[in-house]
Enzyme design. Structure first.
Site: not given
Ligand code: AMP
Length: 190
Positions: A11, A86, A125, A131, A142
C-alpha cells in the site's frame, strides 16, 4: 482518499504512485511514526514499544497526530491517507475531523493479498531493510490485527458505497493498473 491493506500488501508503494497521479499529498501514519522513533521525539518514544511488538499505537495518540497532520496547508488540495484509519474508533474520529473542515472522503481503495504471500514478502523485506517489526511472530500478529480490526473498517466504507477492492498480487505496475481501471474516476484521468 484512503488506501487500506494488510502489512506487506504494497500500500505504501501504491500510495506514492496514486497520490502522484492525483496530484495530492500521501500521508503514511507508519512513516510518520517511524520518523518520530528515529528522531527519539516524545511521540516516538511512546509509539516505539507498540510498533516493535506489532500492536496498534493507542487511538488517542494516533488520532491527535493525524489531526495535526491534516491541519497543515499542503493537504488543502486533497490527500491520500495510507495506514489510517485502522480501528472503528479511528473511522469515527476521521469523520469528525473531516466534518469540521467541511471535507469528505471521495474514495477508499483496499488492496487484498493472501496471508502466506504477505508473510513471505515481509520476511524478504526484513532482510533488505531490517525493520524491527518484520520478524515472523510480529508479522503474524500484525496480520491478525488487520483481520480482527481493520477489515471492520473496510466494511464501514463498503456500506457507504465508496470502496473499491483491488487484488494486490502481481507486479507493482499490474496492481497500479488495476487500481486505475477499477478505482475512482479521478484516477483514470490523464
Ligand atoms: P505501517 O508502516 O503502516 O505498517 O505501520 C507501522 C506501525 O505503525 C504499525 O504496526 C503500528 O504500530 C503503527 N501504526 C501505523 N498506523 C497506525 C494506526 N492508524 N493506528 C495505530 N497504529 C498505527
Amino acid at each position: 482518499m484512503l488506501i487500506i491493506g494488510p502489512p506487506g500488501s504494497g500500500k505504501g508503494t501504491q500510495a506514492e504512485r496514486i497520490s502522484a497521479r492525483l496530484g495530492v499529498v500521501a500521508i503514511s501514519t507508519g512513516d510518520i511514526f517511524r520518523a518520530h522513533v528515529e528522531g527519539a521525539s516524545p511521540l516516538g518514544v511512546k509509539a516505539k514499544k507498540y510498533m516493535d511488538s506489532g500492536d496498534f499505537v493507542p487511538d488517542s495518540v494516533t488520532n491527535k497526530m493525524v489531526r495535526d497532520r491534516l491541519s497543515q496547508s499542503d493537504v488543502s488540495g486533497g490527500f491520500l491517507l495510507d495506514g489510517y484509519p485502522r480501528t472503528a474508533a479511528q473511522v469515527d474520529y476521521l469523520d469528525e475531523v473531516l466534518a469540521e473542515a467541511c471535507q469528505k472522503l471521495d474514495a477508499v481503495l483496499q488492496l487484498t493479498t493472501e496471508d502466506e504471500e504477505l508473510v513471505t514478502r515481509l520476511l524478504r523485506r526484513a532482510k533488505e531493510t531490517g525493520r524491527s517489526d518484520d520478524t515472523e511472530t510480529v508479522i503474524r500478529h500484525r496480520l491478525d490485527l488487520y483481520h480482527e480490526q481493520t477489515e471492520a473498517v473496510v466494511a464501514r466504507y463498503a456500506e457507504r458505497g465508496i470502496l473499491t477492492t483491488v487484488d494486490g498480487m502481481g507486479s507493482v505496475d499490474e496492481v497500479t493498473n488495476r487500481a486505475v481501471l477499477a478505482g475512482p474516476r479521478q484516477l483514470s484521468r490523464d
